[in-house]
Design a protein around this motif. Structure first.
Motif, PDB file in Angstrom:
ATOM      1  N   ARG A  97      13.467  14.817   0.841  1.00  0.00           N
ATOM      2  CA  ARG A  97      12.072  15.094   1.230  1.00  0.00           C
ATOM      3  C   ARG A  97      11.393  13.794   1.702  1.00  0.00           C
ATOM      4  NH1 ARG A  97      13.940  19.359   1.530  1.00  0.00           N
ATOM      5  NH2 ARG A  97      13.277  21.287   0.541  1.00  0.00           N
ATOM      6  N   MET A  98      12.143  13.045   2.476  1.00  0.00           N
ATOM      7  CA  MET A  98      11.651  11.769   3.000  1.00  0.00           C
ATOM      8  C   MET A  98      11.180  11.943   4.441  1.00  0.00           C
ATOM      9  SD  MET A  98      13.691   8.171   3.623  1.00  0.00           S
ATOM     10  CE  MET A  98      13.981   7.856   1.884  1.00  0.00           C
ATOM     11  N   HIS A  99      10.057  11.297   4.764  1.00  0.00           N
ATOM     12  CA  HIS A  99       9.514  11.363   6.114  1.00  0.00           C
ATOM     13  C   HIS A  99       9.344   9.958   6.679  1.00  0.00           C
ATOM     14  CE1 HIS A  99       8.781  15.686   6.117  1.00  0.00           C
ATOM     15  NE2 HIS A  99       8.382  15.556   4.874  1.00  0.00           N
ATOM     16  N   PRO A 100      10.224   9.544   7.598  1.00  0.00           N
ATOM     17  CA  PRO A 100      10.086   8.244   8.239  1.00  0.00           C
ATOM     18  C   PRO A 100       8.717   8.028   8.868  1.00  0.00           C
ATOM     19  CG  PRO A 100      12.248   9.140   8.700  1.00  0.00           C
ATOM     20  CD  PRO A 100      11.474  10.226   7.997  1.00  0.00           C
ATOM     21  N   GLU A 101       8.058   9.115   9.248  1.00  0.00           N
ATOM     22  CA  GLU A 101       6.731   9.004   9.861  1.00  0.00           C
ATOM     23  C   GLU A 101       5.729   8.301   8.934  1.00  0.00           C
ATOM     24  OE1 GLU A 101       3.541  11.823  12.319  1.00  0.00           O
ATOM     25  OE2 GLU A 101       5.320  12.721  11.389  1.00  0.00           O
ATOM     26  N   LYS A 102       6.098   8.196   7.669  1.00  0.00           N
ATOM     27  CA  LYS A 102       5.234   7.534   6.691  1.00  0.00           C
ATOM     28  C   LYS A 102       4.888   6.110   7.102  1.00  0.00           C
ATOM     29  CE  LYS A 102       5.283   6.291   1.726  1.00  0.00           C
ATOM     30  NZ  LYS A 102       6.020   6.464   0.446  1.00  0.00           N
ATOM     31  N   ILE A 103       5.788   5.446   7.835  1.00  0.00           N
ATOM     32  CA  ILE A 103       5.527   4.052   8.203  1.00  0.00           C
ATOM     33  C   ILE A 103       4.862   3.918   9.574  1.00  0.00           C
ATOM     34  CG2 ILE A 103       7.479   3.290   6.789  1.00  0.00           C
ATOM     35  CD1 ILE A 103       8.960   2.642   9.440  1.00  0.00           C
TER      36      ILE A 103
ATOM     37  N   GLN B 291       0.819  -1.218   0.000  1.00  0.00           N
ATOM     38  CA  GLN B 291       0.000   0.000   0.000  1.00  0.00           C
ATOM     39  C   GLN B 291       0.851   1.265   0.000  1.00  0.00           C
ATOM     40  OE1 GLN B 291      -2.498  -0.658   3.440  1.00  0.00           O
ATOM     41  NE2 GLN B 291      -4.104  -1.660   2.238  1.00  0.00           N
ATOM     42  N   LEU B 292       2.009   1.205   0.642  1.00  0.00           N
ATOM     43  CA  LEU B 292       2.918   2.356   0.667  1.00  0.00           C
ATOM     44  C   LEU B 292       3.808   2.410  -0.568  1.00  0.00           C
ATOM     45  CD1 LEU B 292       4.019   2.323   4.426  1.00  0.00           C
ATOM     46  CD2 LEU B 292       2.415   3.897   3.312  1.00  0.00           C
ATOM     47  N   ASN B 293       3.687   1.390  -1.416  1.00  0.00           N
ATOM     48  CA  ASN B 293       4.468   1.320  -2.656  1.00  0.00           C
ATOM     49  C   ASN B 293       5.971   1.397  -2.381  1.00  0.00           C
ATOM     50  OD1 ASN B 293       4.677   1.103  -5.478  1.00  0.00           O
ATOM     51  ND2 ASN B 293       4.799   3.318  -5.742  1.00  0.00           N
ATOM     52  N   LEU B 294       6.403   0.603  -1.409  1.00  0.00           N
ATOM     53  CA  LEU B 294       7.811   0.637  -1.015  1.00  0.00           C
ATOM     54  C   LEU B 294       8.660  -0.419  -1.705  1.00  0.00           C
ATOM     55  CD1 LEU B 294       7.518   1.302   2.824  1.00  0.00           C
ATOM     56  CD2 LEU B 294       7.745   2.944   0.950  1.00  0.00           C
ATOM     57  N   ALA B 295       8.028  -1.381  -2.381  1.00  0.00           N
ATOM     58  CA  ALA B 295       8.773  -2.421  -3.082  1.00  0.00           C
ATOM     59  C   ALA B 295       8.117  -2.701  -4.426  1.00  0.00           C
ATOM     60  CB  ALA B 295       8.831  -3.700  -2.245  1.00  0.00           C
ATOM     61  N   ASP B 296       8.916  -3.170  -5.372  1.00  0.00           N
ATOM     62  CA  ASP B 296       8.382  -3.506  -6.694  1.00  0.00           C
ATOM     63  C   ASP B 296       7.681  -4.859  -6.689  1.00  0.00           C
ATOM     64  OD1 ASP B 296       9.602  -1.235  -8.273  1.00  0.00           O
ATOM     65  OD2 ASP B 296      11.406  -2.112  -7.400  1.00  0.00           O
ATOM     66  N   LEU B 297       8.098  -5.721  -5.770  1.00  0.00           N
ATOM     67  CA  LEU B 297       7.503  -7.051  -5.655  1.00  0.00           C
ATOM     68  C   LEU B 297       7.468  -7.420  -4.180  1.00  0.00           C
ATOM     69  CD1 LEU B 297       6.548  -9.757  -6.957  1.00  0.00           C
ATOM     70  CD2 LEU B 297       8.967 -10.449  -6.997  1.00  0.00           C
ATOM     71  N   VAL B 298       6.294  -7.824  -3.701  1.00  0.00           N
ATOM     72  CA  VAL B 298       6.138  -8.238  -2.303  1.00  0.00           C
ATOM     73  C   VAL B 298       5.729  -9.702  -2.286  1.00  0.00           C
ATOM     74  CG1 VAL B 298       4.924  -7.854  -0.126  1.00  0.00           C
ATOM     75  CG2 VAL B 298       5.478  -5.905  -1.602  1.00  0.00           C
ATOM     76  N   LEU B 299       6.491 -10.522  -1.557  1.00  0.00           N
ATOM     77  CA  LEU B 299       6.278 -11.962  -1.542  1.00  0.00           C
ATOM     78  C   LEU B 299       5.818 -12.445  -0.170  1.00  0.00           C
ATOM     79  CD1 LEU B 299       9.524 -13.045  -3.436  1.00  0.00           C
ATOM     80  CD2 LEU B 299       7.216 -12.818  -4.395  1.00  0.00           C
TER      81      LEU B 299
END
Length: 231
Positions: free
Chosen positions: A192-198, A87-95
Motif C-alpha cells: 500500500r505504498m504510493h511513490p506519489e507521496k514524494i 516531515q514525511l517521516n522517512l528516516a529515523d535520523l536526518v543529518l
C-alpha cells in the motif's frame, strides 16, 4: 482523451491501487532505487544510511523501510530536502551535511555514534557527489555493502583502510529492468505504498519548461508533469 501507441513488451500493468503518477515514479526514480535495495538485499537485519535526499534518496528511504530496514539515517546538504524527509517521516535520523569536509566528518561521527561505532550494514549514495560517496563508504560497517546510484563526478578513497580491510562490497546501480519494475509494482500494491507521496509539484504538459526550472533549483521533491487525463 489522448491515445498513445507503445510496443506491448514495453508496457507494464498498473495494479488498481497504483496511480499513473505512482507508475511514472516507478519508471523514473523508484525502479532504480528498488534495484539498489534489492542488490544490497536490505532486510530487518540492517541499519541503512541514505546519502542524498532528493527524489532518489527519498524513494530509497521508503523502499528500504518497506523491506524491513531497522534504522534509517538520511543525509543531505540542502536544508529543504532534509526537512521534507523529516516531515514525511522517512528516516529515523536526518543529518545536515552542509560544510564540505567538516560537514562530512560531522555526519560520519553521528552515524558511528548511533551504531555503537560500527557503522551501517547497508549504505546507498544517491547524491553523486564525491563527499557523499566517501561518507557512504566510510560509514559502512565491516563486511557491509555500499550501492552507488548517483551519477557523475568522481570518487577518491583509501583502498586499504576504507575498503579492503573492512571487506566491503561496492555495487554500481544504473536504472532498472522491466522484470524488477514489474516486481516493484506488485509490491507497491502489497505494501500500500504510493511513490506519489514524494511529489511536491505538479505541472501541466504546457508548463514543462517551468517544471524543469523547479527541478534545477533543487529545493523540491519529485516533480510531475501530467496531462489533463491524470489530474
Amino acid at each position: 482523451a489522448c491515445l498513445y501507441c507503445f510496443p506491448l513488451q514495453d508496457c507494464l500493468l498498473l495494479p488498481e491501487s497504483v496511480s499513473y503518477v505512482d507508475g511514472a515514479c516507478v519508471a523514473c526514480c523508484f525502479g532504480t532505487c528498488y534495484e539498489a535495495v534489492r542488490r544490497l538485499d536490505v532486510s530487518g537485519d540492517d541499519r541503512c544510511l541514505v546519502v542524498g535526499l532528493g527524489p532518489m534518496g527519498l524513494a530509497t528511504c521508503m523502499l528500504a523501510r518497506a523491506r524491513g530496514a531497522s534504522f534509517l539515517v538520511g543525509v543531505d546538504v540542502n536544508p529543504a530536502r532534509a526537512t521534507q524527509c523529516s516531515q514525511l517521516n522517512l528516516a529515523d535520523l536526518v543529518l545536515d551535511a552542509e560544510g564540505g569536509e567538516e560537514g562530512r566528518q560531522r555526519c560520519l561521527r553521528a552515524v558511528m555514534e548511533v551504531t555503537e561505532g560500527m557503522g551501517c550494514e547497508k549504505t546507498i549514495d544517491t547524491s553523486g557527489h564525491p563527499d557523499g560517496r566517501l561518507l557512504a563508504l566510510q560509514a559502512t560497517r565491516r563486511f557491509g555493502s555500499v550501492a552507488l546510484v548517483g551519477e557523475g563526478n568522481h570518487m577518491t578513497f583509501q583502498p586499504s583502510n576504507d575498503l579492503l580491510h573492512k571487506h566491503i562490497a561496492i555495487h554500481g546501480v544504473w536504472v532498472s529492468s522491466y522484470a524488477n519494475m514489474e516486481a516493484l509494482l506488485e509490491r507497491l500494491d502489497r505494501w500500500r505504498m504510493h511513490p506519489e507521496k514524494i511529489v511536491t509539484h505538479y505541472f501541466a504538459l504546457a508548463d514543462a519548461a517551468q517544471a524543469y526550472e523547479t527541478v534545477d533549483k533543487g529545493n523540491c521533491g519529485k516533480v510531475a508533469v501530467i496531462t489533463s487525463d491524470e489530474e
